[in-house]
Scaffold this motif. Structure first.
Motif, PDB file in Angstrom:
ATOM      1  N   GLU A  70      -2.419   7.016 -10.696  1.00 30.68           N
ATOM      2  CA  GLU A  70      -2.738   8.232  -9.937  1.00 30.68           C
ATOM      3  C   GLU A  70      -3.906   8.005  -8.987  1.00 30.68           C
ATOM      4  O   GLU A  70      -3.879   8.425  -7.826  1.00 30.68           O
ATOM      5  CB  GLU A  70      -3.079   9.366 -10.903  1.00 30.68           C
ATOM      6  CG  GLU A  70      -1.881   9.955 -11.624  1.00 30.68           C
ATOM      7  CD  GLU A  70      -2.284  11.056 -12.583  1.00 30.68           C
ATOM      8  OE1 GLU A  70      -1.453  11.945 -12.837  1.00 30.68           O
ATOM      9  OE2 GLU A  70      -3.427  11.042 -13.078  1.00 30.68           O
ATOM     10  N   ALA A  73      -3.196   4.722  -6.114  1.00 29.79           N
ATOM     11  CA  ALA A  73      -2.024   4.642  -5.233  1.00 29.79           C
ATOM     12  C   ALA A  73      -2.411   4.664  -3.758  1.00 29.79           C
ATOM     13  O   ALA A  73      -2.029   3.783  -2.980  1.00 29.79           O
ATOM     14  CB  ALA A  73      -1.042   5.771  -5.551  1.00 29.79           C
ATOM     15  N   LYS A  95       7.933   9.697 -17.858  1.00 30.68           N
ATOM     16  CA  LYS A  95       6.998  10.127 -16.816  1.00 30.68           C
ATOM     17  C   LYS A  95       6.220   8.940 -16.265  1.00 30.68           C
ATOM     18  O   LYS A  95       5.984   8.839 -15.060  1.00 30.68           O
ATOM     19  CB  LYS A  95       6.046  11.186 -17.354  1.00 30.68           C
ATOM     20  CG  LYS A  95       6.714  12.520 -17.657  1.00 30.68           C
ATOM     21  CD  LYS A  95       5.697  13.545 -18.133  1.00 30.68           C
ATOM     22  CE  LYS A  95       6.361  14.886 -18.414  1.00 30.68           C
ATOM     23  NZ  LYS A  95       5.381  15.887 -18.915  1.00 30.68           N
ATOM     24  N   ALA A  98       8.451   6.897 -14.037  1.00 27.29           N
ATOM     25  CA  ALA A  98       8.597   7.522 -12.717  1.00 27.29           C
ATOM     26  C   ALA A  98       7.361   7.262 -11.859  1.00 27.29           C
ATOM     27  O   ALA A  98       7.467   7.002 -10.653  1.00 27.29           O
ATOM     28  CB  ALA A  98       8.837   9.019 -12.870  1.00 27.29           C
ATOM     29  N   MET A  99       6.183   7.316 -12.470  1.00 22.26           N
ATOM     30  CA  MET A  99       4.948   7.033 -11.736  1.00 22.26           C
ATOM     31  C   MET A  99       4.924   5.586 -11.252  1.00 22.26           C
ATOM     32  O   MET A  99       4.497   5.299 -10.126  1.00 22.26           O
ATOM     33  CB  MET A  99       3.735   7.314 -12.620  1.00 22.26           C
ATOM     34  CG  MET A  99       3.540   8.775 -12.982  1.00 22.26           C
ATOM     35  SD  MET A  99       2.158   9.033 -14.124  1.00 22.26           S
ATOM     36  CE  MET A  99       0.789   8.588 -13.048  1.00 22.26           C
ATOM     37  N   ALA A 101       7.532   3.665 -10.593  1.00 25.07           N
ATOM     38  CA  ALA A 101       8.477   3.526  -9.481  1.00 25.07           C
ATOM     39  C   ALA A 101       7.902   4.139  -8.206  1.00 25.07           C
ATOM     40  O   ALA A 101       8.087   3.593  -7.100  1.00 25.07           O
ATOM     41  CB  ALA A 101       9.805   4.194  -9.842  1.00 25.07           C
ATOM     42  N   GLY A 102       7.174   5.232  -8.365  1.00 21.60           N
ATOM     43  CA  GLY A 102       6.604   5.899  -7.196  1.00 21.60           C
ATOM     44  C   GLY A 102       5.550   5.061  -6.499  1.00 21.60           C
ATOM     45  O   GLY A 102       5.550   4.951  -5.264  1.00 21.60           O
ATOM     46  N   ILE A 103       4.651   4.432  -7.264  1.00 25.05           N
ATOM     47  CA  ILE A 103       3.606   3.638  -6.621  1.00 25.05           C
ATOM     48  C   ILE A 103       4.179   2.331  -6.070  1.00 25.05           C
ATOM     49  O   ILE A 103       3.689   1.812  -5.063  1.00 25.05           O
ATOM     50  CB  ILE A 103       2.423   3.366  -7.583  1.00 25.05           C
ATOM     51  CG1 ILE A 103       1.194   2.866  -6.786  1.00 25.05           C
ATOM     52  CG2 ILE A 103       2.797   2.389  -8.676  1.00 25.05           C
ATOM     53  CD1 ILE A 103      -0.073   2.771  -7.615  1.00 25.05           C
ATOM     54  N   GLU A 104       5.237   1.823  -6.693  1.00 21.34           N
ATOM     55  CA  GLU A 104       5.898   0.639  -6.126  1.00 21.34           C
ATOM     56  C   GLU A 104       6.451   0.963  -4.738  1.00 21.34           C
ATOM     57  O   GLU A 104       6.307   0.164  -3.793  1.00 21.34           O
ATOM     58  CB  GLU A 104       7.012   0.151  -7.064  1.00 21.34           C
ATOM     59  CG  GLU A 104       6.503  -0.577  -8.286  1.00 21.34           C
ATOM     60  CD  GLU A 104       7.624  -1.035  -9.201  1.00 21.34           C
ATOM     61  OE1 GLU A 104       7.525  -2.132  -9.762  1.00 21.34           O
ATOM     62  OE2 GLU A 104       8.612  -0.269  -9.360  1.00 21.34           O
ATOM     63  N   ALA A 105       7.102   2.113  -4.624  1.00 23.46           N
ATOM     64  CA  ALA A 105       7.641   2.514  -3.326  1.00 23.46           C
ATOM     65  C   ALA A 105       6.528   2.805  -2.329  1.00 23.46           C
ATOM     66  O   ALA A 105       6.613   2.433  -1.157  1.00 23.46           O
ATOM     67  CB  ALA A 105       8.536   3.741  -3.503  1.00 23.46           C
ATOM     68  N   ARG A 106       5.461   3.457  -2.803  1.00 26.03           N
ATOM     69  CA  ARG A 106       4.351   3.837  -1.931  1.00 26.03           C
ATOM     70  C   ARG A 106       3.654   2.618  -1.337  1.00 26.03           C
ATOM     71  O   ARG A 106       3.212   2.635  -0.188  1.00 26.03           O
ATOM     72  CB  ARG A 106       3.350   4.665  -2.749  1.00 26.03           C
ATOM     73  CG  ARG A 106       2.050   5.043  -2.026  1.00 26.03           C
ATOM     74  CD  ARG A 106       2.243   6.266  -1.185  1.00 26.03           C
ATOM     75  NE  ARG A 106       0.982   6.743  -0.653  1.00 26.03           N
ATOM     76  CZ  ARG A 106       0.404   6.292   0.470  1.00 26.03           C
ATOM     77  NH1 ARG A 106       0.992   5.346   1.164  1.00 26.03           N
ATOM     78  NH2 ARG A 106      -0.744   6.789   0.892  1.00 26.03           N
TER      79      ARG A 106
END
Length: 225
Positions: A70, A73, A95, A98-99, A101-106
């Motif tokens: 969090e 990122a 959860k 998902a976090m 995967a989100g920071i990998e994409a970011r």
């Protein structure tokens, strides 16, 4: 990144205090890497064997991972750091998955430093999962048995798109590899330091990198005069 718990207990503090301080140390080391010429960094955060620890410590570690994602990122993305994870994610909280995967994409566009975090990672587990993947490919006719080579097998590992490590550093005075990248580190150089991870500084990393630069690496061959 070994020694967080011992660092804390030696000061009379709970082990999780050491883990939190260790997460702060990651930030310093990550920032130092580009100036030292390091473009690929993998940190061993949680092993498949670490589930044996107390429920309190495991839950605390998972909370630290979530907070790190969090908080870091945006900074990682701005500083050009690409973050990826290796290990078996299936046992992690959805959860947290998902976090991750989100920071990998970011951070995917980052090119200044490639940071990989090994979480729920074990070298033998990784090799077993890769072997199952290869076996399925052969059974389904997508891969001929004679086509199973070191290269084709490595393509099924978690690190398929990462280079093999040149240097592996183990902190805290332990002189074992603890199931960390056994396939990939076959020809890596090793450094074992007495320093506990929360005390491991960018200066010490720089000194280790300098020593590494003076090593003669033959990869099984002979250097001719």
């Amino acid at each position: 990144m070994d020694g967080n718990g011992r660092w804390a207990t030696s000061r009379g503090w709970p082990r999780l205090v050491g883990h939190r301080r260790g997460a702060e140390r990651v930030r310093e080391i990550v920032r130092a890497c580009p100036d030292l010429g390091i473009r690929w960094l993998t940190v061993y955060a949680f092993s498949t064997e670490n589930w044996k620890r107390s429920t309190e410590e495991v839950l605390g570690l998972m909370a630290i991972f979530a907070r790190y994602i969090e908080r870091e990122a945006d900074r990682l993305a701005v500083e050009g750091v690409r973050l990826r994870f290796i290990g078996d994610r299936s046992r992690l909280d959805p959860k947290l998955q998902a976090m991750m995967a989100g920071i990998e994409a970011r951070t995917a566009p980052g090119t200044r430093l490639n940071l990989t975090v090994a979480i729920n990672y074990g070298g033998r587990d990784e090799i077993a999962r890769a072997a199952r993947s290869v076996a399925r490919a052969v059974a389904e006719g997508r891969l001929a048995p004679e086509a199973v080579t070191e290269a084709s097998f490595a393509a099924h590992l978690d690190t398929a798109d990462l280079p093999d490590p040149d240097l592996v550093i183990r902190t805290s005075g332990e002189t074992r590899t603890s199931n960390f990248l056994p396939w990939q580190a076959a020809y890596a150089e090793y450094e074992f330091t007495q320093t506990l991870w929360p005390d491991f500084t960018a200066a010490e990393l720089g000194a280790i990198v300098a020593r590494f630069g003076n090593r003669e690496r033959r990869f099984g061959g002979v250097v001719r005069a």
